[in-house]
Every structure is written in C-alpha cells, then in structure tokens.
Design an enzyme around this catalytic site. Structure first.
Site, short mmCIF file in Angstrom:
data_model
loop_
_atom_site.label_atom_id
_atom_site.label_comp_id
_atom_site.label_asym_id
_atom_site.label_seq_id
_atom_site.Cartn_x
_atom_site.Cartn_y
_atom_site.Cartn_z
N SER A 302 0.83 -1.19 0.00
CA SER A 302 0.00 0.00 0.00
C SER A 302 0.88 1.26 0.00
O SER A 302 1.77 1.40 -0.82
CB SER A 302 -0.96 -0.02 1.19
OG SER A 302 -1.91 1.01 1.10
N MET A 303 0.67 2.16 0.96
CA MET A 303 1.47 3.37 0.99
C MET A 303 2.92 3.06 1.34
O MET A 303 3.82 3.84 1.03
CB MET A 303 0.89 4.35 2.01
CG MET A 303 -0.43 4.95 1.59
SD MET A 303 -0.41 5.67 -0.07
CE MET A 303 0.87 6.91 0.12
N ASP A 619 -9.08 -3.20 -6.16
CA ASP A 619 -8.89 -4.24 -5.14
C ASP A 619 -9.74 -4.00 -3.90
O ASP A 619 -9.47 -4.54 -2.84
CB ASP A 619 -7.41 -4.35 -4.75
CG ASP A 619 -6.88 -3.10 -4.05
OD1 ASP A 619 -7.65 -2.12 -3.88
OD2 ASP A 619 -5.70 -3.08 -3.66
N HIS A 670 -7.40 -5.54 -0.80
CA HIS A 670 -6.25 -4.65 -0.60
C HIS A 670 -5.37 -5.05 0.58
O HIS A 670 -4.14 -5.01 0.48
CB HIS A 670 -6.75 -3.22 -0.40
CG HIS A 670 -5.65 -2.21 -0.27
ND1 HIS A 670 -4.86 -1.83 -1.33
CD2 HIS A 670 -5.21 -1.49 0.81
CE1 HIS A 670 -3.98 -0.94 -0.92
NE2 HIS A 670 -4.17 -0.72 0.36
#
Length: 712
Positions: A302-303, A619, A670
């Site tokens: 992710s980030m 996602d 996700h």
C-alpha cells in the site's frame, strides 16, 4: 475477620432447608452479632461451630447438565465427522467377514457397511469439505512447499508496512497519559479500551499539531518497533504475519529480516527530522549489504510501497535546511538516499544496494475514498452503515471530529489524486469507463441540482434555473482537478498550507523538467513528476489484486460545506450551522448531511452507485488505474524510466472463499492479499533469488485502460 457480606442471612420467615425425610428443617439465621459472639467465645477457649447453610436454587434448563451434556456429545460428534473422512478401513473386513449389518432404522431396512461407508464419504468429502478447509490451519504451507523445492534465504529483506498498519505507542509521561506509557494507542485491545473509556484523550493523543505537523505539547506518540509492529493489527487480525511465517520456513529470521516501522501520521520531512527514519533505513540497507554481501530486497504494501522512491531516485544538490515536508514513501525514500545534502548516497546507491522492490497493492496514482474524508470525514465505510449504526457513530465520533483528525495527519496527504484530468478523464469520458455506461468515471464528484429557493423568480414569474447563491445551486459534475480545488476551498487554511508545502500532483512530460524535479522534494511523491532511479539492474514487481468493486467517485450534496462560516440546508429540515447536520423530528442524525449523497443508488449492467458511492474496478480500496497504469504503460517510457528498470506486473484475480472471514488463499483484497497463497509464493521466490520465475500476468483490462491515457 469473617467477611460478613459473604454469609447468607435469613429471617425467621425464610423457608427452611429440606431434610432427608422430606420435611422442612428450621431455618438457620446467621447474623453479624452471632459471628462476633463466636469469635469472643473462641478467644476464651470455647469452640462455637458455625454451620454454613447453602440454599440450592434451580438452574435454568440451558445451564443444566441435561442440556449441556448432550450438547457436548453433539459437538464432539460433529468435530469427529469433520476430521474422520471414512470408516476405519481395518474395521470393514471384520464386519464383512461376519456379515454384520446395522439394525433396522425406522423401517428403512438393514444398512450394510459398504453402503454406509459410501454415504459417509459423500457426506464428509462433498458436503463438509468446505468446512474442513475453513478449519484447516494454512500457516506455513507456502514456505514449507518452497523449502521442499530447495529454496532458501538469499537476499536480506526489509518490509515497509502500509499506512495505518504500524502500531503506535504512547511515550507521554504527563500525568493524564502516564497509565498508557509504552502501550499502543493504535492497534491491540488497548486502543479499543481507550476509544471506549477515554475517547477525548485518545483523539487528542493521535491528533498532530495542525501548524507544525508534530506532537502537541505534553503528548508523545511513536511508532512501535520490531517485526511485531505490523505483524498483526489486533489479536487474530494478521497483516504481515503470514508472509513472515512463510519467510521463516526458508531460513529467514531477525538476522536477515527487518520491518521498517514508521509513524504514518507524520510527513516525510518530519519523519527524518523527528525520528531519523530515512537515515535508519539507509543504514539498515548498508548493514545488510555489508554483512550478507548481497543486495537487499524491499517489500512494501500500500502506501509503504511508495517509500522506495525516496531511496532511489536522484542526485539532489540541496541542503537539509531546504528539505520541506512531503510524503508518499516509495518515491520519497529512494530520492532522499541518493540526494546530496540528504542521504548523500549518490546516483549509484540504489544500483549498488537494492536488488528488487516488491510493490504490493501500491496506490501509485491514487483515486480513493480519502478525498471525501478530508472534506467531511465521510467515506464508503461510514455511509453504508444502517441508521442505528449511523446514529451511534455520529454521537460517539462525529464527522467533524473525524475530519479534523484526518486533516492533522500530514502523511495522509499523499493519498491525493495525481495526474489530474490527463490520467482520470473529463466530464465526457475516462480511460476506465465501462462500455455503454450512462455515466463516466471522469465525473469525480457529482451533485444533484438543488431546487430553486422561493423568491428566485425571473421577470416572467418563473423559477430562475440558476439561483444566485452557491450553496443552493446544483454544482453539477466536477473532474478530479475541480474536485481537488473545491475541497481545498472548503478546508482550513492549515490543511491548505500543509498540502502546498509537501505535495505536487501534476503531470510532467518534459524530460528536462523531470530531471530538474530530482532537486525538488515536493515532486518526489508523484511518479508522474519524477524519474525512476539510475539502476539498470533493479527489478520492480507490481503485485496487486483485481476484480473487486472499488470506490472511484462520489455523489455529493451541494448544500454542505465542511468548514464554511454560514450556510443553509436548501430545504425545510432544520440545519445545524456548526456541523451542518440535518436533524430528524426526534433530533436523531438519521438523515446525515454528509458530503456523500447517500440518497443516490443506481445499479445496472454497466454502472453501479451504492449510497452515493460510484463503484469501479480495483482491489476494494485502490482503483485499477492507480494500481497498474504506471507499471503497464507509464514506466515503459524512457522519460520516466531512463535507466530501463525492469517492471514485472502480476495481477491476482479476487476469488474469495465463502467460509473464510478474510477471503482465503485466493483473495486479492487490498489488505487480505498479504495472506494470499500466490502472493506469498512470489515474495518468497524474489527473496530466494528466483524472481526471474515470476512472469507478467494480467486478468483485467488495465492494458486497454492505460493505453487510453494521453501519456505523450
């Protein structure tokens, strides 16, 4: 002394105990004075015996043995059935030899053992197989299988977790927070207890100073350290635990595996200034390289996937004094390490130290639910609550409080949409529009036109179709660029300054300007305004999920302004000026004046809007274009990838299992993708030096969507 409160006391009117012959025995009354007299007598050498009287009460049927014992037998039989696939084979020849049959069952005749075995097999294998699979422990399965293939630890690994997944613990020593010292205020059950019992303290502890972006006075919160910092969010809710378990099966441990935890609330500038995060990360990479004599593999989710760029991009001739706040970890980290005056690693640092970067579900261009949350504290997850849940959430943790908390987290600013209309389309079309859809995803915000107010008549006495006051007019549809500007116009000045000093969200095609951007830290968070590092041997693996409905836009209410000074609701309902909260006749916020217009719901073959949220591909959290456009198309161009870094894109189709709470081994959600079997296998192969076995694999239309973008 005797605990008087534990003694049963009865009056003379109480019924007596039942004796053995069925008669009633006199009731025994034990008072406090009786006990005192007994103690005095005992002190004089006299022994007074105090009888204890127990009154037997009748238990409820559900708590009785007549219910619990059969229930235990039933549960034991079910569990035995789940794990015993057939009648023991050694019993069958014996029964058949003596021609043993089961007795007649309710008139259905005799049942032979072969027939029973076949029926048993059908029951356990066909009917109960999903339940058996659900109960089966899959931990370590992928690692054990690859270990049998001969794979073993090769490259040292550093894991960079995603936003909000790292635990945050309190280091405050002020009296009001001292009982939380070294306890997690984000993650673990301590957070739940703090939210429920001391919500105001919890919110204050996690809110950063809106001016400085640092801890408020008297409060100190830091990222938890070690592998456990992001292994699980709470007990039973794993994040990185599955990958860590499987890595351990091929000889990874704390000597060649590290988790680079960080305070995801803080801007990148403050991460280095306050915590020295990038200096520590650079030192860890160099230490691993020196000790193992092998390049390092970075794995980000992710980030956390955006951290890599700060480590790898450009040689920048700036001093630390000019280093202003920024985020988006992947790009920022590589940039910082190579930049002169920052990490000072030089233009070849990434080439010399990083073998691969595994980017898991990274929102490179971002089009998420965060945009609406900045404005009003609302998002898809909150608008889908039922009225009772809405009421509880609003009373306990209001939209205004949520919005203020989110805006104080400078790190979350990296979730802003990048690339503008060039990437995301306009009011007529967007690259990822479904065929024959009546709406376009280029309309990021859509407003239902408000009814003209009374008195807005033209000269002919007809209602004016264009009311003068902005808050009563239908704003129509806004593209991502227009929506971004509109949000900034209706958020506090401190938030606007934070965004302007930390981020850039443009689209740059000029190679000369792209090279200059290597010296501008505000560009390092945007892959469209910077170049990949000078590392020809570097490999980037873009791994993400597809096939799950994902938020790509919202229908908004034009009558709501998050921080406006005045306003009206535009209808007959009462309007609260402070929170712009519509009230029902019972003063319950069942009709929320959220920015998301929950009254809009539409579902057809090519369009879906649920509670005001427009759904597309992705996602479940990040849209498909944000996940895959740069990997499949953008980085194929030399202007953004001058060194020819190899990009491998592997999509995972979302195929959740019904009985699995987290989707099972084939999910591509996700977060839950971190437990997916295929993803774990690919991470382990890269770590073991077998990344060349991973091939490009696409299950979506990302190629067609990316080719519709005007890259050139």
């Amino acid at each position: 002394m005797y605990p008087f409160s534990l003694l049963r006391r009865r009056t003379k009117s109480d019924p007596g105990e039942s004796s053995g012959d069925g008669s009633e025995s006199p009731a025994l009354y034990v008072s406090e004075s009786d006990v005192v007299d007994s103690l005095k007598a005992k002190s004089k050498g006299k022994l007074h015996k105090i009888e204890k009287v127990y009154v037997q009460t009748k238990r409820p049927f559900l708590a009785s043995r007549r219910f619990l014992f059969p229930l235990g037998l039933l549960l034991g039989t079910i569990m035995t059935t789940l794990y015993m696939p057939s009648i023991p084979p050694y019993l069958m020849p014996l029964l058949e030899e003596y021609d043993i049959f089961l007795p007649s069952l309710s008139g259905f005749g005799n049942i032979s053992m072969p027939a029973l075995e076949f029926e048993w097999w059908q029951l356990t294998e066909k009917v109960l197989a999903p339940a058996k699979s659900w109960l089966e422990n899959r931990d370590f399965k992928v690692g054990e299988a690859l270990a049998e293939e001969g794979l073993s630890a090769h490259h040292p690994i550093i894991i960079v977790p995603g936003i909000i997944s790292t635990g945050l613990e309190s280091w405050s020593t002020s009296p009001e927070y001292r009982h939380y010292f070294r306890k997690r205020l984000w993650g673990t059950a301590t957070m739940i207890r703090a939210v429920v019992t001391e919500r105001e303290k919890w919110v204050a502890a996690l809110t950063l100073d809106h001016e400085t972006g640092l801890d408020p006075p008297g409060i100190k919160v830091r990222a938890a350290q070690g592998i456990d910092a992001a292994s699980s969010f709470m007990a039973g809710y794993w994040i990185w635990a599955k990958i860590i378990e499987n890595l351990a099966c091929i000889n990874y441990d704390s000597n060649n595996l590290e988790l680079a935890a960080y305070d995801w609330r803080v801007s990148f500038y403050n991460l280095e200034i306050r915590d020295g995060y990038f200096s520590k990360l650079k030192a860890s990479v160099e230490r691993f390289k020196k000790r193992e004599n092998k390049k390092v593999v970075l794995v980000g989710h992710s980030m956390g996937g955006t951290v890599r760029f700060t480590l790898d991009i450009a040689l920048v001739a700036h001093t630390l004094n000019t280093f202003s706040r920024s985020t988006t970890y992947r790009s920022f980290c590589f940039k910082w390490v190579e930049a002169a005056g920052f990490g000072g690693g030089g233009p070849n640092w990434v080439e010399d130290h990083i073998d691969s970067f595994v980017s898991i579900a990274t929102p490179a261009l971002v089009r998420t639910k965060a945009m609406a949350a900045y404005l009003s504290g609302e998002m898809k997850d909150t608008v889908e609550l039922n009225p009772a849940g809405t009421y509880a959430l609003e009373r306990f943790f209001s939209r205004k409080e949520r919005a203020r908390l989110i805006r104080s987290w400078a790190g979350s600013g990296s979730l802003w949409v990048k690339g503008g209309n060039t990437i995301w389309g306009n009011l007529t079309h967007a690259p990822d529009d479904p065929p024959d859809s009546p709406h376009t995803f280029g309309q990021f915000f859509s407003f239902r036109p408000a009814a003209p107010a009374v008195g807005d008549e033209n000269a002919e006495g007809e209602q004016d179709p264009q009311p003068k006051q902005e808050i009563r007019q239908g704003l129509g549809n806004l593209t991502v660029e227009e929506a971004g500007n509109w949000i900034l116009e209706h958020t506090p000045e401190t938030f606007q300054r934070m965004m302007a000093s930390n981020y850039s969200y443009g689209f740059e095609k000029d190679e000369k300007i792209l090279k200059k951007n290597n010296a501008d830290h505000t560009k390092w968070t945007n892959p469209l305004e910077m170049q990949l590092p000078n590392a020809p041997s570097l490999k980037i693996y873009c791994l993400y999920g597809s096939g799950k409905e994902t938020e790509v836009g919202q229908h908004e209410e034009s009558s709501n302004f998050a921080d406006g000074a005045t306003g009206t609701c535009g209808n007959t309902t009462e309007c609260s000026l402070e929170g712009f909260t519509r009230r029902s006749p019972f003063d319950l916020p069942l009709y929320r004046s959220s920015m998301i217009d929950v009254g809009v719901t539409e579902e057809g073959p090519n369009t879906k809007v649920k509670n005001g949220v427009r759904m597309g591909e992705g996602d479940g959290t990040v849209s498909l274009i944000s996940l895959g456009a740069m990997c499949t198309e953008g980085w194929k161009r030399k202007r953004w990838n001058p060194a020819g870094v190899k990009i491998i894109t592997h999509e995972l189709l979302h195929r959740p299992e019904t009985l699995e709470a987290r989707g099972g081994p084939h999910t591509s959600d996700h977060v839950d993708i971190l437990g997916a079997q295929v993803l774990n296998e690919m991470v382990l192969r890269v770590a073991a030096g077998k990344g060349d076995q991973i091939e490009n694999h696409l299950v979506s239309n990302i190629i067609q969507y990316a080719q519709k973008i005007n890259w050139d």
